[in-house]
Design an enzyme around this catalytic site. Structure first.
Site, PDB file in Angstrom:
ATOM      1  N   GLY A 179       9.601 -11.719  11.518  1.00 21.42           N
ATOM      2  CA  GLY A 179       8.831 -12.264  10.408  1.00 21.42           C
ATOM      3  C   GLY A 179       8.261 -13.632  10.671  1.00 21.42           C
ATOM      4  O   GLY A 179       7.878 -14.346   9.734  1.00 21.42           O
ATOM      5  N   ARG A 185      -6.550  -5.451   6.453  1.00 22.57           N
ATOM      6  CA  ARG A 185      -5.661  -6.531   6.029  1.00 22.57           C
ATOM      7  C   ARG A 185      -6.273  -7.463   4.976  1.00 22.57           C
ATOM      8  O   ARG A 185      -5.586  -7.844   4.024  1.00 22.57           O
ATOM      9  CB  ARG A 185      -5.187  -7.354   7.235  1.00 22.57           C
ATOM     10  CG  ARG A 185      -4.302  -6.555   8.188  1.00 22.57           C
ATOM     11  CD  ARG A 185      -3.671  -7.431   9.268  1.00 22.57           C
ATOM     12  NE  ARG A 185      -2.596  -8.229   8.720  1.00 22.57           N
ATOM     13  CZ  ARG A 185      -2.659  -9.510   8.459  1.00 22.57           C
ATOM     14  NH1 ARG A 185      -3.775 -10.177   8.713  1.00 22.57           N
ATOM     15  NH2 ARG A 185      -1.626 -10.160   7.966  1.00 22.57           N
ATOM     16  N   CYS A 206     -18.053   2.946   1.404  1.00 26.91           N
ATOM     17  CA  CYS A 206     -18.497   3.139   0.027  1.00 26.91           C
ATOM     18  C   CYS A 206     -17.394   2.719  -0.948  1.00 26.91           C
ATOM     19  O   CYS A 206     -16.869   3.523  -1.726  1.00 26.91           O
ATOM     20  CB  CYS A 206     -18.888   4.595  -0.201  1.00 26.91           C
ATOM     21  SG  CYS A 206     -19.730   4.859  -1.766  1.00 26.91           S
TER      22      CYS A 206
END
Length: 406
Positions: free
Chosen positions: A218, A298, A328
């Site tokens: 992390g 992201r 779209c």
């Protein structure tokens, strides 16, 4: 890589295109191992969900990395890339006992995060070495979707359930060899990580014959100039000291494991896309590119910011653009971002595109997924070709002939 190198790659391989810098991946790996050089037994397991291209896996395997996997398919990819089974960790969530048993048959290290599955697996396979994933109930991470150690998380066995966990282990006489945690991604505060580490140490004291402690990862990387990142060197100094003290107390020299993904590959990646159209409205100048959230989700999914450069005109006068895709849907990469003046045909580079970018790509709108290139020794090497129409329909089956005749 210089802008001229990236432009040459976009011309050679076409756009959109993912490019990864092998030297950056190597330097990040070496930085992490150096930070924890005071730990006698250190193991880095690359979290391959970040970027699972076989060439990237092979690059890291050659450096001595193990693998952190979350599915049987990732395990199979790791074996295909040349990793020995004992260098692969399997940490699934919400999978069936059948999948766990199938993976176990491949000889990799099993990590279980569910009391029900733990009891079922232990009753059937008491001699198999098993790692247990705990939930430390520590809120860490830069986004709710990537904070996985808090009290409402679906991941891990709650530390408050340790008495129940210990009873299962005692009743099944299963072989527990490791304890694991992962609090979340984009950790800024080292003290929070160290606090969670103490919870892991407390959990480890309930088991007498462990081989390793897995601290997850992390670590935050910078996404823009002067951005905050995890101070790996400070963490290495503080956690190494505390880990070594715990090993002395425990009476055994354990292995310290990390499973970085983003830290190793994020900054190594750049995503190249061509400007299809410049569209002026009453209040906004849109730069529409030959990509969308089918390639890089992201910014839309996590709200993440990727620095964008016009590598075709890097020294041009800056103007404000909203960079949008050709999907779209509302697929906006950046709103009113300062970028060197754009014209149709220019190539944009999205930075920090090595982690959770291609691996989250899709064929939405029936668009093809892009190619991937590894920049190594001053050259670009194609490591995944652009998809074609044949790829798109490969597994599709048309309406049965009997139905079309009616």
């Amino acid at each position: 890589m210089q802008p001229k190198d990236l432009l040459q790659l976009s011309e050679q391989f076409g756009s959109p295109l993912y490019v990864y810098d092998a030297d950056k991946i190597k330097s990040q790996y070496n930085r992490l191992t150096k930070a924890f050089s005071k730990v006698e037994k250190l193991r880095i397991n690359y979290a391959m969900k970040a970027l699972s291209n076989v060439a990237i896996l092979q690059l890291l395997e050659g450096m001595g990395s193990g693998l952190d996997t979350v599915s049987i398919q990732e395990v199979q990819l790791g074996l295909h890339a040349g990793y020995s089974p004992e260098r692969i960790f399997y940490t699934p969530n919400g999978v069936s006992l059948e999948e766990i048993e199938e993976v176990n048959a491949l000889g990799v290290q099993i990590n279980i995060d569910n009391l029900s599955i733990l009891e079922q697996f232990g009753a059937k396979h008491p001699n198999v070495p098993v790692c247990i994933r705990i939930n430390p109930h520590v809120m860490a991470g830069g986004n709710a979707n990537i904070s996985v150690g808090h009290i409402d998380s679906k991941f891990g066995i709650s530390v408050h359930q340790l008495p129940h966990l210990v009873r299962i282990v005692e009743n099944t006489k299963m072989n527990i060899v490791g304890i694991h945690m992962h609090t979340g991604s984009d950790i800024l505060d080292i003290e929070v990580f160290l606090y969670a580490a103490e919870i892991l140490f407390d959990a480890a004291r309930h088991f007498k014959n462990l081989d390793f402690l897995d601290f997850g990862s992390g670590f935050k990387v910078p996404y823009k100039k002067d951005d905050i990142e995890t101070d790996i060197e400070e963490l290495g100094k503080k956690l190494s000291k505390r880990f070594n003290e715990f090993c002395t107390e425990y009476g055994k020299n354990l292995t310290l494991i990390f499973e970085p993904g983003k830290f190793l590959v994020s900054e190594a990646g750049q995503f190249l896309a061509k400007v299809n159209v410049i569209k002026q409205t009453t209040s906004t100048v849109f730069a529409g590119i030959d990509s969308g959230f089918n390639h890089l989700i992201r910014p839309m999914f996590y709200g993440s910011s990727h620095h964008i450069e016009n590598i075709s005109n890097p020294k041009g006068k800056e103007r404000f653009y909203s960079v949008v895709g050709y999907i779209c849907e509302t697929d906006t990469f950046a709103n009113n971002r300062r970028i060197s003046e754009l014209k149709e045909g220019d190539i944009l580079s999205f930075k920090n595109a090595g982690a959770y970018c291609y691996s989250m790509a899709s064929n939405y709108n029936s668009r093809y997924r892009p190619a991937e290139v590894l920049w190594m020794n001053g050259q670009g090497h194609l490591i995944r070709a652009h998809e074609t129409f044949e790829d798109l329909i490969k597994n599709q089956i048309g309406l049965p002939q009997i139905a079309t005749a009616q």
